[in-house]
Structure formats: structure tokens, C-alpha cells
Design a protein around this motif. Sequence first.
Motif, PDB file in Angstrom:
ATOM      1  N   GLU A  95      49.138   8.213 -23.820  1.00 11.74           N
ATOM      2  CA  GLU A  95      50.361   7.727 -22.660  1.00 11.74           C
ATOM      3  C   GLU A  95      51.203   9.046 -23.118  1.00 11.74           C
ATOM      4  OE1 GLU A  95      50.639   5.186 -26.745  1.00 11.74           O
ATOM      5  OE2 GLU A  95      49.233   5.514 -25.243  1.00 11.74           O
ATOM      6  N   LEU A  96      51.297   9.747 -24.343  1.00  8.14           N
ATOM      7  CA  LEU A  96      52.623  11.178 -24.831  1.00  8.14           C
ATOM      8  C   LEU A  96      52.011  11.665 -23.837  1.00  8.14           C
ATOM      9  CD1 LEU A  96      52.064  11.469 -28.466  1.00  8.14           C
ATOM     10  CD2 LEU A  96      54.126  10.583 -27.304  1.00  8.14           C
ATOM     11  N   VAL A  97      51.035  11.925 -22.647  1.00  8.09           N
ATOM     12  CA  VAL A  97      51.071  12.916 -21.754  1.00  8.09           C
ATOM     13  C   VAL A  97      51.999  12.594 -20.330  1.00  8.09           C
ATOM     14  CG1 VAL A  97      49.497  14.094 -20.606  1.00  8.09           C
ATOM     15  CG2 VAL A  97      49.165  13.684 -22.378  1.00  8.09           C
ATOM     16  N   ASN A  98      52.141  11.647 -20.313  1.00  6.32           N
ATOM     17  CA  ASN A  98      53.075  10.672 -19.622  1.00  6.32           C
ATOM     18  C   ASN A  98      54.252  10.959 -19.741  1.00  6.32           C
ATOM     19  OD1 ASN A  98      50.370   8.786 -18.870  1.00  6.32           O
ATOM     20  ND2 ASN A  98      50.972   9.722 -17.152  1.00  6.32           N
ATOM     21  N   THR A  99      54.857  10.502 -21.141  1.00  8.72           N
ATOM     22  CA  THR A  99      56.175   9.931 -21.723  1.00  8.72           C
ATOM     23  C   THR A  99      56.798  10.937 -21.963  1.00  8.72           C
ATOM     24  OG1 THR A  99      55.608   9.401 -23.834  1.00  8.72           O
ATOM     25  CG2 THR A  99      55.765   7.558 -22.139  1.00  8.72           C
ATOM     26  N   ASP A 100      56.229  12.113 -22.715  1.00  6.64           N
ATOM     27  CA  ASP A 100      56.352  13.690 -23.513  1.00  6.64           C
ATOM     28  C   ASP A 100      55.620  14.901 -22.704  1.00  6.64           C
ATOM     29  OD1 ASP A 100      58.340  15.682 -24.301  1.00  6.64           O
ATOM     30  OD2 ASP A 100      57.885  14.914 -26.435  1.00  6.64           O
ATOM     31  N   PRO A 101      55.169  15.383 -21.262  1.00  7.28           N
ATOM     32  CA  PRO A 101      54.623  16.318 -21.230  1.00  7.28           C
ATOM     33  C   PRO A 101      54.901  17.935 -22.019  1.00  7.28           C
ATOM     34  CG  PRO A 101      55.864  15.944 -19.338  1.00  7.28           C
ATOM     35  CD  PRO A 101      56.037  15.232 -19.868  1.00  7.28           C
ATOM     36  N   TYR A 102      55.600  17.746 -22.133  1.00  9.72           N
ATOM     37  CA  TYR A 102      56.041  19.389 -22.532  1.00  9.72           C
ATOM     38  C   TYR A 102      56.842  19.258 -24.129  1.00  9.72           C
ATOM     39  CZ  TYR A 102      56.482  20.453 -17.734  1.00  9.72           C
ATOM     40  OH  TYR A 102      56.067  19.494 -15.752  1.00  9.72           O
ATOM     41  N   GLY A 103      56.606  18.453 -24.846  1.00  9.19           N
ATOM     42  CA  GLY A 103      56.755  18.309 -26.145  1.00  9.19           C
ATOM     43  C   GLY A 103      55.306  17.500 -26.749  1.00  9.19           C
ATOM     44  N   GLU A 104      55.280  15.803 -27.222  1.00  5.78           N
ATOM     45  CA  GLU A 104      54.846  15.850 -27.712  1.00  5.78           C
ATOM     46  C   GLU A 104      53.272  15.241 -26.874  1.00  5.78           C
ATOM     47  OE1 GLU A 104      54.991  14.362 -31.336  1.00  5.78           O
ATOM     48  OE2 GLU A 104      56.542  16.148 -31.519  1.00  5.78           O
ATOM     49  N   GLY A 105      53.422  15.046 -25.983  1.00  2.73           N
ATOM     50  CA  GLY A 105      51.844  15.076 -25.215  1.00  2.73           C
ATOM     51  C   GLY A 105      51.356  16.760 -24.909  1.00  2.73           C
ATOM     52  N   TRP A 106      52.280  17.326 -25.564  1.00 10.73           N
ATOM     53  CA  TRP A 106      50.874  18.787 -25.676  1.00 10.73           C
ATOM     54  C   TRP A 106      49.357  18.421 -26.188  1.00 10.73           C
ATOM     55  CZ3 TRP A 106      48.089  20.892 -30.582  1.00 10.73           C
ATOM     56  CH2 TRP A 106      48.571  20.357 -31.126  1.00 10.73           C
ATOM     57  N   MET A 107      48.567  19.175 -25.253  1.00  5.76           N
ATOM     58  CA  MET A 107      46.743  19.473 -25.576  1.00  5.76           C
ATOM     59  C   MET A 107      46.802  20.192 -26.713  1.00  5.76           C
ATOM     60  SD  MET A 107      46.397  18.542 -21.729  1.00  5.76           S
ATOM     61  CE  MET A 107      46.584  16.603 -21.091  1.00  5.76           C
ATOM     62  N   VAL A 108      46.574  21.413 -26.801  1.00  8.28           N
ATOM     63  CA  VAL A 108      45.428  22.380 -28.002  1.00  8.28           C
ATOM     64  C   VAL A 108      46.498  23.787 -27.879  1.00  8.28           C
ATOM     65  CG1 VAL A 108      43.290  22.099 -26.692  1.00  8.28           C
ATOM     66  CG2 VAL A 108      44.762  23.656 -25.634  1.00  8.28           C
ATOM     67  N   ARG A 109      46.901  23.725 -29.411  1.00  8.18           N
ATOM     68  CA  ARG A 109      47.483  25.303 -29.685  1.00  8.18           C
ATOM     69  C   ARG A 109      46.207  26.413 -29.237  1.00  8.18           C
ATOM     70  NH1 ARG A 109      51.825  25.156 -32.282  1.00  8.18           N
ATOM     71  NH2 ARG A 109      52.920  23.212 -32.375  1.00  8.18           N
ATOM     72  N   MET A 110      46.606  27.558 -28.984  1.00 14.92           N
ATOM     73  CA  MET A 110      44.945  28.714 -29.045  1.00 14.92           C
ATOM     74  C   MET A 110      46.008  29.651 -29.221  1.00 14.92           C
ATOM     75  SD  MET A 110      44.831  30.301 -24.921  1.00 14.92           S
ATOM     76  CE  MET A 110      43.632  30.713 -25.066  1.00 14.92           C
ATOM     77  N   LYS A 111      44.610  31.049 -29.676  1.00 17.77           N
ATOM     78  CA  LYS A 111      44.620  32.347 -29.874  1.00 17.77           C
ATOM     79  C   LYS A 111      44.502  33.622 -28.621  1.00 17.77           C
ATOM     80  CE  LYS A 111      45.431  33.797 -34.872  1.00 17.77           C
ATOM     81  NZ  LYS A 111      46.884  33.754 -35.051  1.00 17.77           N
ATOM     82  N   PRO A 112      45.923  33.309 -28.268  1.00 19.32           N
ATOM     83  CA  PRO A 112      45.589  34.147 -26.834  1.00 19.32           C
ATOM     84  C   PRO A 112      44.902  35.959 -26.963  1.00 19.32           C
ATOM     85  CG  PRO A 112      47.842  33.291 -26.230  1.00 19.32           C
ATOM     86  CD  PRO A 112      47.316  32.555 -28.110  1.00 19.32           C
ATOM     87  N   ALA A 113      43.759  35.921 -26.923  1.00 13.67           N
ATOM     88  CA  ALA A 113      43.354  37.114 -26.383  1.00 13.67           C
ATOM     89  C   ALA A 113      43.833  38.226 -26.148  1.00 13.67           C
ATOM     90  CB  ALA A 113      41.366  37.352 -25.733  1.00 13.67           C
ATOM     91  N   ASN A 114      45.277  37.964 -24.950  1.00 14.72           N
ATOM     92  CA  ASN A 114      46.313  39.139 -25.010  1.00 14.72           C
ATOM     93  C   ASN A 114      47.389  38.408 -24.613  1.00 14.72           C
ATOM     94  OD1 ASN A 114      47.597  41.138 -23.618  1.00 14.72           O
ATOM     95  ND2 ASN A 114      45.409  41.926 -21.822  1.00 14.72           N
ATOM     96  N   VAL A 115      48.477  38.755 -25.203  1.00  9.81           N
ATOM     97  CA  VAL A 115      49.340  37.760 -24.823  1.00  9.81           C
ATOM     98  C   VAL A 115      50.555  38.298 -23.315  1.00  9.81           C
ATOM     99  CG1 VAL A 115      51.550  36.948 -25.872  1.00  9.81           C
ATOM    100  CG2 VAL A 115      49.861  36.732 -27.028  1.00  9.81           C
ATOM    101  N   GLN A 116      49.703  39.322 -23.090  1.00 16.49           N
ATOM    102  CA  GLN A 116      50.284  40.029 -21.686  1.00 16.49           C
ATOM    103  C   GLN A 116      50.229  39.125 -21.336  1.00 16.49           C
ATOM    104  OE1 GLN A 116      51.589  40.954 -24.740  1.00 16.49           O
ATOM    105  NE2 GLN A 116      53.202  42.718 -23.224  1.00 16.49           N
ATOM    106  N   GLU A 117      48.398  38.318 -20.783  1.00 16.47           N
ATOM    107  CA  GLU A 117      48.299  37.802 -19.203  1.00 16.47           C
ATOM    108  C   GLU A 117      49.351  36.861 -19.518  1.00 16.47           C
ATOM    109  OE1 GLU A 117      44.615  36.695 -20.458  1.00 16.47           O
ATOM    110  OE2 GLU A 117      43.841  37.997 -19.921  1.00 16.47           O
TER     111      GLU A 117
END
Length: 125
Positions: free
Chosen positions: A88-110
Motif C-alpha cells: 500500500e506504500l505505492v498508494n500512500t507515497d508513490p514518489y517516495g517510500e512506494g518506489w518499485m525498483v532501482r536500475m542501472k540505465p544503459a544510456n542515461v541520455q534516454e
Amino acid sequence: MNYPDHLRYTKDHEWIRVEGDEAVIGITDFAQHELGDIVYVEIETVGKNLNAHEVFGTVEAVKTVSDLYLPVAGTITEVNPALNSNPELVNTDPYGEGWMVRMKPANVQEIDDLMDAAAYEKLAG
């Protein structure tokens, strides 16, 4: 609805935020509102290289199950462990505690090619 200016957005209602050489991804306030009460988040793509717009997981709400799409190509490095016991963190704080994944972008410019907050707000209505 809330659309922070420091994020970039996709037409599939994901957001992305750059943190050093990594990026954090979640779903937007609009998306969580449309889905309703989120009861489960399933992401089994840690360590996988995915292309932009590929499915990296699913989110299950009381009414429906929805795919999650990667905004840019790269490798998933971490899933938010808090979502296992508190989806339910996705509902209550979608831009904060409700984040889903971290990733290494292949090309940050995208990331620069994605929508800014004003463009996403137009899309979301």
C-alpha cells in the motif's frame, strides 16, 4: 494529482528519477489512483538486462493486475523490500517510500527523452 517536476514520466504511467549512476522507478500518482488499493507487487527481474518498454513486473490491485514497463533500457539492481509487507506504500507515497525498483540505465541520455511533468499532466488529463 501530484506530478513532481524533478521526475520524468512515460505514457505507461511510470516515473523515473536519476540518483548518481542509478535510477529509481515507480508508478505515478495517477496510475495508483486509477488502480485503486494495491495489494501485491511482483518483480522478479533483479539482475536482468531489459529493453525500454519491456515488462519488469506486475502490480495487483483489488480490481485488476497491471504490467509495469521499464522507462529506459538497463539492468534492474534492486526491488523495494518494503513492498513485500506494505504494498500500500505505492498508494500512500508513490514518489517516495512506494518506489518499485532501482536500475542501472544503459544510456542515461534516454531519460531526457521522456516526458517532463507538464507533458505528463497533459497526457493524464
